[in-house]
Design an enzyme around this catalytic site. Structure first.
Site, mmCIF file in Angstrom:
data_model
loop_
_atom_site.group_PDB
_atom_site.id
_atom_site.type_symbol
_atom_site.label_atom_id
_atom_site.label_comp_id
_atom_site.label_asym_id
_atom_site.label_seq_id
_atom_site.Cartn_x
_atom_site.Cartn_y
_atom_site.Cartn_z
ATOM 1 N N ARG A 227 0.846 -1.188 0.000
ATOM 2 C CA ARG A 227 0.000 0.000 0.000
ATOM 3 C C ARG A 227 0.888 1.246 0.000
ATOM 4 O O ARG A 227 1.952 1.277 0.628
ATOM 5 C CB ARG A 227 -0.924 0.024 1.231
ATOM 6 N N HIS A 275 -0.463 0.538 -9.948
ATOM 7 C CA HIS A 275 -1.213 -0.372 -9.079
ATOM 8 C C HIS A 275 -1.745 -1.575 -9.860
ATOM 9 O O HIS A 275 -2.935 -1.896 -9.822
ATOM 10 C CB HIS A 275 -2.364 0.372 -8.385
#
Length: 312
Positions: A227, A275
């Site tokens: 993250r 991502h």
């Protein structure tokens, strides 16, 4: 058996059809605002509060490996889901192989000095460089869950010294295990490539900061696959500028999409992807969900349940 489905971007019709094929005795419907009809299971991503509030569900499935977003929402709206209702995340469902591909390719990229050769190419310089040895290229994995185990397994074949750092001791063949804050320094000070696969919890936010980076060997690399909030981006940039870090590969960011004004875009020793390191593969997800629901209906043991107190 009644199943409700909600995802803001997935092809809902495909998912409903695939779930009904995998679970012939189930009726699956897309949840829409105002639907308060009974349901046994809910499959969700970024669900509105009203979708789950007040329902007597048997279980909820988050349609991803990360559950920080839904847990944050549950903490803000405790009425949304009773604590007795189990929450499941997708276990692997093709993500493990994707993480293996990403991690192995990047570690080899650094190990073979392709980053240095690209820089030389940009200067039109023909210059063979000294090779690194595997013995000096220790890889440390922060986070030893399902995906961390997969990444360690894939790197073993390449002969790199491997270590992991986690909340509890691991007994993976060929991997040194370090536990807790008291062993973090020992884990870091011999880690040449740091791979982050930690869960997003209150304890891990901002963990990759100047204090942590200073404990790595000079010329280390950072690969963040977890993250964006794990990384203090200003500290990372400072470590790159000082030479403490030789390079960073980032798939996740504290703000996504990454703002155009971010200096990360322009730093010569930062590489990035948007991502995409491991995305949900629908067929594998359907297989896991249908199998787990069948096991729950039979009262059999299941895997993938989230510990809401721990945050993963």
């Amino acid at each position: 058996m009644e199943i409700i489905f909600y995802h803001p971007t997935f092809n809902t019709a495909w998912w409903v059809n695939a779930l009904e094929k995998a679970l012939p005795h189930a009726r699956v419907r897309e949840w829409k605002v105002g639907d308060n009809n009974p349901a046994d299971y809910a499959l969700v991503w970024q669900p509105p509060v009203e979708m789950l509030a007040g329902r007597r569900l048997k279980a909820v499935f988050a349609l991803g490996a990360g559950v920080d977003a839904i847990l944050s929402k549950l903490n803000a709206h405790p009425e949304m889901l009773d604590a007795s209702i189990p929450l499941f995340r997708l276990e692997d469902t093709g993500m493990g192989l994707q993480m293996q591909e990403y991690a192995v390719s990047q570690v080899l990229h650094w190990f073979r000095r392709f980053d240095d050769y690209q820089a030389l190419k940009n200067q039109a310089l023909w210059k063979p460089l000294p090779e690194y040895t595997r013995e000096e290229f220790s890889v440390g994995i922060m986070g030893a869950g399902v995906l961390g185990a997969k990444v360690a397994e894939s790197l073993q074949a390449w002969g790199f010294p491997l270590r992991c750092w986690s909340r509890s001791r691991k007994s993976w063949p060929g991997v040194e295990s370090y536990v807790g804050r008291e062993e973090l320094h020992a884990f870091l000070n011999q880690t040449r490539v740091l791979i982050n696969l930690l869960p997003n919890t209150a304890q891990t936010v901002g963990i990759i900061n100047s204090e942590l980076l200073d404990q790595l060997p000079d010329g280390a690399y950072v690969l963040n696959l977890a993250r964006g909030v794990h990384v203090q981006e200003a500290d990372l940039l400072a470590a790159l500028d000082s030479g403490k870090l030789k390079g960073a590969m980032l798939d996740v960011f504290s703000q996504e999409p990454l703002p155009q004004e971010s200096p990360l875009w322009r730093h010569p020793r930062v590489a990035m992807t948007p991502h995409i390191a491991a995305v949900t593969r629908p067929a594998e997800a359907i297989d896991y969900i249908s199998r787990t629901i069948t096991q729950l209906e039979k009262g059999e043991p299941v895997t993938g349940q989230v510990d809401r107190a721990r945050g993963y």
